[in-house]
Design a protein around this motif. Structure first.
Motif, PDB file in Angstrom:
ATOM      1  N   ALA A   1      14.956   7.848 -48.805  1.00  0.00           N
ATOM      2  CA  ALA A   1      16.362   7.581 -49.293  1.00  0.00           C
ATOM      3  C   ALA A   1      17.361   8.256 -48.297  1.00  0.00           C
ATOM      4  O   ALA A   1      16.939   8.768 -47.129  1.00  0.00           O
ATOM      5  CB  ALA A   1      16.679   8.211 -50.558  1.00  0.00           C
ATOM      6  N   ASP A   2      18.478   8.160 -48.429  1.00  0.00           N
ATOM      7  CA  ASP A   2      19.386   8.849 -47.618  1.00  0.00           C
ATOM      8  C   ASP A   2      19.252  10.372 -47.579  1.00  0.00           C
ATOM      9  O   ASP A   2      18.962  10.720 -48.597  1.00  0.00           O
ATOM     10  CB  ASP A   2      20.896   8.384 -47.732  1.00  0.00           C
ATOM     11  CG  ASP A   2      21.396   6.929 -48.056  1.00  0.00           C
ATOM     12  OD1 ASP A   2      20.765   6.465 -46.996  1.00  0.00           O
ATOM     13  OD2 ASP A   2      22.200   6.508 -48.603  1.00  0.00           O
ATOM     14  N   GLY A   3      19.179  10.858 -46.470  1.00  0.00           N
ATOM     15  CA  GLY A   3      18.975  12.385 -46.169  1.00  0.00           C
ATOM     16  C   GLY A   3      17.475  12.475 -46.112  1.00  0.00           C
ATOM     17  O   GLY A   3      16.882  11.636 -45.822  1.00  0.00           O
ATOM     18  N   PRO A   4      17.271  13.764 -46.415  1.00  0.00           N
ATOM     19  CA  PRO A   4      15.616  14.163 -46.014  1.00  0.00           C
ATOM     20  C   PRO A   4      14.694  13.478 -47.068  1.00  0.00           C
ATOM     21  O   PRO A   4      15.145  13.279 -48.208  1.00  0.00           O
ATOM     22  CB  PRO A   4      15.617  15.659 -46.281  1.00  0.00           C
ATOM     23  CG  PRO A   4      17.009  16.053 -47.273  1.00  0.00           C
ATOM     24  CD  PRO A   4      17.863  15.047 -46.786  1.00  0.00           C
ATOM     25  N   VAL A   5      13.572  13.120 -46.529  1.00  0.00           N
ATOM     26  CA  VAL A   5      12.349  12.715 -47.449  1.00  0.00           C
ATOM     27  C   VAL A   5      11.983  13.573 -48.316  1.00  0.00           C
ATOM     28  O   VAL A   5      11.961  14.865 -48.133  1.00  0.00           O
ATOM     29  CB  VAL A   5      11.292  12.441 -46.482  1.00  0.00           C
ATOM     30  CG1 VAL A   5      10.160  11.977 -47.343  1.00  0.00           C
ATOM     31  CG2 VAL A   5      11.510  11.270 -45.505  1.00  0.00           C
ATOM     32  N   LYS A   6      11.898  13.281 -49.555  1.00  0.00           N
ATOM     33  CA  LYS A   6      11.513  14.070 -50.877  1.00  0.00           C
ATOM     34  C   LYS A   6      10.072  13.556 -51.380  1.00  0.00           C
ATOM     35  O   LYS A   6       9.702  12.462 -51.453  1.00  0.00           O
ATOM     36  CB  LYS A   6      12.508  13.833 -52.088  1.00  0.00           C
ATOM     37  CG  LYS A   6      13.845  14.533 -51.428  1.00  0.00           C
ATOM     38  CD  LYS A   6      15.227  13.934 -52.679  1.00  0.00           C
ATOM     39  CE  LYS A   6      16.231  14.566 -52.501  1.00  0.00           C
ATOM     40  NZ  LYS A   6      17.037  13.886 -51.479  1.00  0.00           N
ATOM     41  N   GLU A   7       9.612  14.625 -51.810  1.00  0.00           N
ATOM     42  CA  GLU A   7       8.207  14.465 -52.380  1.00  0.00           C
ATOM     43  C   GLU A   7       8.436  14.140 -54.039  1.00  0.00           C
ATOM     44  O   GLU A   7       9.236  14.879 -54.440  1.00  0.00           O
ATOM     45  CB  GLU A   7       7.406  16.011 -52.521  1.00  0.00           C
ATOM     46  CG  GLU A   7       6.567  16.084 -51.126  1.00  0.00           C
ATOM     47  CD  GLU A   7       5.505  17.185 -50.996  1.00  0.00           C
ATOM     48  OE1 GLU A   7       5.138  17.450 -52.093  1.00  0.00           O
ATOM     49  OE2 GLU A   7       5.422  17.527 -49.871  1.00  0.00           O
ATOM     50  N   ILE A   8       7.755  13.225 -54.399  1.00  0.00           N
ATOM     51  CA  ILE A   8       8.012  12.944 -55.900  1.00  0.00           C
ATOM     52  C   ILE A   8       6.672  12.985 -56.531  1.00  0.00           C
ATOM     53  O   ILE A   8       6.442  13.111 -57.685  1.00  0.00           O
ATOM     54  CB  ILE A   8       8.511  11.428 -56.252  1.00  0.00           C
ATOM     55  CG1 ILE A   8       7.594  10.512 -55.586  1.00  0.00           C
ATOM     56  CG2 ILE A   8       9.914  11.157 -55.558  1.00  0.00           C
ATOM     57  CD1 ILE A   8       7.964   9.038 -55.946  1.00  0.00           C
ATOM     58  N   LEU A   9       5.523  13.251 -55.937  1.00  0.00           N
ATOM     59  CA  LEU A   9       4.062  13.422 -56.566  1.00  0.00           C
ATOM     60  C   LEU A   9       3.463  14.164 -55.403  1.00  0.00           C
ATOM     61  O   LEU A   9       3.418  13.794 -54.499  1.00  0.00           O
ATOM     62  CB  LEU A   9       3.367  12.274 -57.086  1.00  0.00           C
ATOM     63  CG  LEU A   9       2.069  12.417 -57.328  1.00  0.00           C
ATOM     64  CD1 LEU A   9       1.863  13.068 -58.828  1.00  0.00           C
ATOM     65  CD2 LEU A   9       1.284  10.986 -57.378  1.00  0.00           C
ATOM     66  N   ASN A  10       2.872  15.399 -55.731  1.00  0.00           N
ATOM     67  CA  ASN A  10       2.092  15.974 -55.030  1.00  0.00           C
ATOM     68  C   ASN A  10       0.754  16.371 -55.981  1.00  0.00           C
ATOM     69  O   ASN A  10       0.895  17.277 -56.794  1.00  0.00           O
ATOM     70  CB  ASN A  10       2.705  17.231 -54.385  1.00  0.00           C
ATOM     71  CG  ASN A  10       1.586  17.932 -53.413  1.00  0.00           C
ATOM     72  OD1 ASN A  10       0.490  18.176 -53.478  1.00  0.00           O
ATOM     73  ND2 ASN A  10       2.237  18.472 -52.044  1.00  0.00           N
ATOM     74  N   THR A  11      -0.476  15.780 -55.802  1.00  0.00           N
ATOM     75  CA  THR A  11      -1.625  16.188 -56.586  1.00  0.00           C
ATOM     76  C   THR A  11      -2.397  17.453 -56.372  1.00  0.00           C
ATOM     77  O   THR A  11      -2.973  17.907 -57.195  1.00  0.00           O
ATOM     78  CB  THR A  11      -2.782  15.046 -56.576  1.00  0.00           C
ATOM     79  OG1 THR A  11      -3.081  15.052 -55.256  1.00  0.00           O
ATOM     80  CG2 THR A  11      -2.107  13.887 -56.915  1.00  0.00           C
TER      81      THR A  11
END
Length: 143
Positions: A62-72
């Motif tokens: 998205a706009d701005g830094p990449v974000k983790e939304i799932l990390n197993t």
């Protein structure tokens, strides 16, 4: 070009080639979900033999830094907006992402999977566009 430069050049090309060929990801480019429901973004990958058992990560671009939304592997790096709403659907070589419940704010965003153990192994050049709606598709109602 001297022999050492040729060797370095071949090593660099070999690395780029392996990174692009050894990982095959299969997922849709677009998916629509109903607000308040559960959505699963189907995804499989053929892991590189060097990785063994891999942990899956999903990113939101998205706009701005990449974000983790799932990390197993662990949830400490997962953006808190998604922390309790995302999970991995189990299966052989599954990278299928489940979001439950879907919120309006999840829509019109791009998501992509990767491998936790290798931060450079991901599909950052290919995305899933998630669209959300609050109405059932009339075509689906007539089936």
């Amino acid at each position: 070009m001297g022999p050492m430069k040729q060797i370095y050049f071949l090593l660099i090309c070999h690395g780029f080639y392996l990174g692009s060929v050894c990982q095959r990801w299969t997922f849709p480019s677009r998916i629509t979900a109903l607000i308040g429901s559960c959505v699963e973004i189907p995804c499989t990958y053929d892991p590189d033999g060097r990785l063994g058992a891999s942990s899956v990560v999903w990113y939101l671009s998205a706009d701005g830094p990449v974000k983790e939304i799932l990390n197993t592997k662990g949830s400490s790096s997962v953006w808190m907006y998604y922390k309790d709403r995302t999970s991995l659907v189990p299966g052989d070589n599954s990278c299928t992402l489940r979001i439950d419940p879907v919120r309006r704010e999840d829509g019109d965003k791009y998501y992509y999977p990767g491998i936790v153990e290798d931060g450079t192994t991901n599909t950052a050049s290919r995305y899933v566009l998630l669209s959300v709606t609050d109405k059932l598709n009339e075509d689906n109602n007539n089936k």
